[in-house]
Design an enzyme around this catalytic site. Structure first.
Site, mmCIF file in Angstrom:
data_model
loop_
_atom_site.group_PDB
_atom_site.id
_atom_site.type_symbol
_atom_site.label_atom_id
_atom_site.label_comp_id
_atom_site.label_asym_id
_atom_site.label_seq_id
_atom_site.Cartn_x
_atom_site.Cartn_y
_atom_site.Cartn_z
ATOM 1 N N ASN A 61 0.847 -1.188 0.000
ATOM 2 C CA ASN A 61 0.000 0.000 0.000
ATOM 3 C C ASN A 61 0.889 1.247 0.000
ATOM 4 O O ASN A 61 1.576 1.523 0.988
ATOM 5 C CB ASN A 61 -0.906 -0.021 1.238
ATOM 6 C CG ASN A 61 -1.842 1.171 1.281
ATOM 7 O OD1 ASN A 61 -1.838 2.017 0.380
ATOM 8 N ND2 ASN A 61 -2.643 1.250 2.335
ATOM 9 N N PHE A 62 0.853 1.993 -1.095
ATOM 10 C CA PHE A 62 1.721 3.174 -1.206
ATOM 11 C C PHE A 62 1.161 4.384 -0.460
ATOM 12 O O PHE A 62 1.864 5.395 -0.305
ATOM 13 C CB PHE A 62 1.916 3.534 -2.685
ATOM 14 C CG PHE A 62 2.786 2.570 -3.460
ATOM 15 C CD1 PHE A 62 3.284 1.404 -2.881
ATOM 16 C CD2 PHE A 62 3.130 2.835 -4.785
ATOM 17 C CE1 PHE A 62 4.085 0.525 -3.597
ATOM 18 C CE2 PHE A 62 3.930 1.972 -5.525
ATOM 19 C CZ PHE A 62 4.402 0.802 -4.920
ATOM 20 N N LYS A 63 -0.117 4.275 -0.038
ATOM 21 C CA LYS A 63 -0.760 5.373 0.713
ATOM 22 C C LYS A 63 -0.515 6.710 -0.012
ATOM 23 O O LYS A 63 -0.561 6.743 -1.267
ATOM 24 C CB LYS A 63 -0.255 5.399 2.153
ATOM 25 C CG LYS A 63 -0.609 4.110 2.900
ATOM 26 C CD LYS A 63 -0.439 4.230 4.392
ATOM 27 C CE LYS A 63 -0.881 2.962 5.102
ATOM 28 N NZ LYS A 63 -0.810 3.066 6.574
ATOM 29 N N HIS A 100 -10.159 0.728 4.334
ATOM 30 C CA HIS A 100 -8.879 0.815 5.050
ATOM 31 C C HIS A 100 -9.076 1.683 6.298
ATOM 32 O O HIS A 100 -9.875 2.632 6.280
ATOM 33 C CB HIS A 100 -7.796 1.408 4.154
ATOM 34 C CG HIS A 100 -6.436 1.316 4.764
ATOM 35 N ND1 HIS A 100 -5.982 2.216 5.703
ATOM 36 C CD2 HIS A 100 -5.452 0.400 4.607
ATOM 37 C CE1 HIS A 100 -4.756 1.868 6.069
ATOM 38 N NE2 HIS A 100 -4.418 0.776 5.431
ATOM 39 N N GLU A 148 -6.017 -5.607 10.288
ATOM 40 C CA GLU A 148 -4.934 -4.690 10.680
ATOM 41 C C GLU A 148 -5.343 -3.921 11.927
ATOM 42 O O GLU A 148 -6.204 -3.041 11.857
ATOM 43 C CB GLU A 148 -4.709 -3.646 9.582
ATOM 44 C CG GLU A 148 -4.151 -4.099 8.290
ATOM 45 C CD GLU A 148 -3.682 -2.908 7.467
ATOM 46 O OE1 GLU A 148 -4.480 -1.988 7.200
ATOM 47 O OE2 GLU A 148 -2.512 -2.888 7.117
ATOM 48 N N ILE A 153 -0.370 0.316 13.001
ATOM 49 C CA ILE A 153 -0.042 0.806 11.655
ATOM 50 C C ILE A 153 1.042 1.881 11.720
ATOM 51 O O ILE A 153 0.956 2.822 12.507
ATOM 52 C CB ILE A 153 -1.302 1.350 10.948
ATOM 53 C CG1 ILE A 153 -2.237 0.193 10.605
ATOM 54 C CG2 ILE A 153 -0.941 2.143 9.688
ATOM 55 C CD1 ILE A 153 -3.565 0.623 10.008
ATOM 56 N N GLY A 187 2.535 -2.790 10.763
ATOM 57 C CA GLY A 187 3.866 -2.947 11.346
ATOM 58 C C GLY A 187 4.730 -4.018 10.724
ATOM 59 O O GLY A 187 5.859 -4.245 11.168
ATOM 60 N N ALA A 206 3.030 -1.204 4.189
ATOM 61 C CA ALA A 206 3.215 0.105 3.570
ATOM 62 C C ALA A 206 4.590 0.693 3.896
ATOM 63 O O ALA A 206 5.499 0.653 3.062
ATOM 64 C CB ALA A 206 2.113 1.059 4.001
ATOM 65 N N SER A 207 4.774 1.222 5.096
ATOM 66 C CA SER A 207 5.938 2.073 5.384
ATOM 67 C C SER A 207 7.275 1.344 5.285
ATOM 68 O O SER A 207 8.254 1.928 4.799
ATOM 69 C CB SER A 207 5.792 2.688 6.778
ATOM 70 O OG SER A 207 5.543 1.691 7.751
#
Ligand code: G3P
Length: 240
Positions: free
Chosen positions: A21-23, A105, A153, A158, A193, A214-215
């Site tokens: 997920n590039f958000k 989401h 999630e 997150i 995470g 994502a991150s």
């Protein structure tokens, strides 16, 4: 539908799934999104894992027309085409090259009625739906709406780098148990995470078919090396 959506990757059930997920991260916007998607495509080719990228609406066409892996929207509005200013329809993301969308989401929460309408709309257009939930109970409720995939999630994890598969394994195992009673076909993921290959392996050992992250990927110093290690760990865990 799977053959059409995943004709470019391994048969879904036999291979683990990693959804990136590039958000709205700066590093994953515009040319950044394309660069990270190309790396994901390389890892998918090298490791044979189902890798999908979920990009901002403004990047769907740019990415989907440049890479040979499934590209997802991060949200759709369950509206028919027409007089809706500022909404994004399933028809629009499909015409841009998306093969599906995240739904609900935690950073884009919907009502239960909207969730059902989004899943139905995506299905009607032959698009993939990945329902995002936060607890085993909401996962069980969501499974009854027959999304194609579900990612549980816990929102509090997150972006923390504290992986759900280690910090809250009971959320994953309870979700697997409750969802499997309702829907045996649904592809189950977990997220929040997830940062290392071991986090991914643990997620699969807990009964899921993969992860949503994502991150860790977007901010990685070497995204190719990180994603390769995650893909290898996922394959190894699924074979065990
Ligand atoms: O959609 C996945 C995302 O919510 C998880 O975020 O940064 O903890 O991998 P992150």
């Amino acid at each position: 539908m799977w053959s059409r959506i995943f004709s470019r990757v391994q048969p879904l059930k036999s291979r683990p799934v990693i959804v990136l997920n590039f958000k709205t991260y700066r590093e994953a916007t515009g040319e950044g999104a394309l660069s990270l998607a190309r790396i994901a495509e390389r890892v998918r080719q090298d490791q044979g894992v189902n890798i999908m990228v979920s990009v901002q609406h403004t990047d769907i066409y740019r990415v989907a027309s440049s890479v040979n892996i499934p590209v997802l929207a991060q949200h759709i509005d369950a509206r028919d085409p027409g007089s809706w200013t500022g909404h994004v329809t399933a028809e629009a993301v499909k015409s841009s090259g998306a093969v599906g969308s995240l739904v609900n989401h935690s950073e884009r929460r919907l009502t239960l009625a909207d969730i059902g309408a989004c899943i139905a709309k995506l299905k009607s257009l032959g698009l993939l739906s990945i329902l995002c939930t936060d607890t085993p109970e909401t996962s069980a409720a969501g499974a009854a709406l027959t999304p194609d995939m579900l990612a549980v999630e816990p929102p509090e994890l997150i972006g923390t780098g504290i992986p759900v598969s280690k910090a809250k394994p009971e959320v994953v195992t309870e979700t697997v148990k409750l969802v499997r009673r309702i829907n045996s076909d649904l592809i189950l993921l977990c997220g929040a995470g997830i940062s290392t290959a071991d986090d991914v392996a643990r997620a699969i050992e807990l009964g899921t078919e993969g992860v949503l992250l994502a991150s860790a990927y977007v901010k990685a110093k070497d995204p190719y090396a990180l994603l390769t290690s995650m893909a290898k760990a996922a394959n190894d865990a699924l074979r065990r």
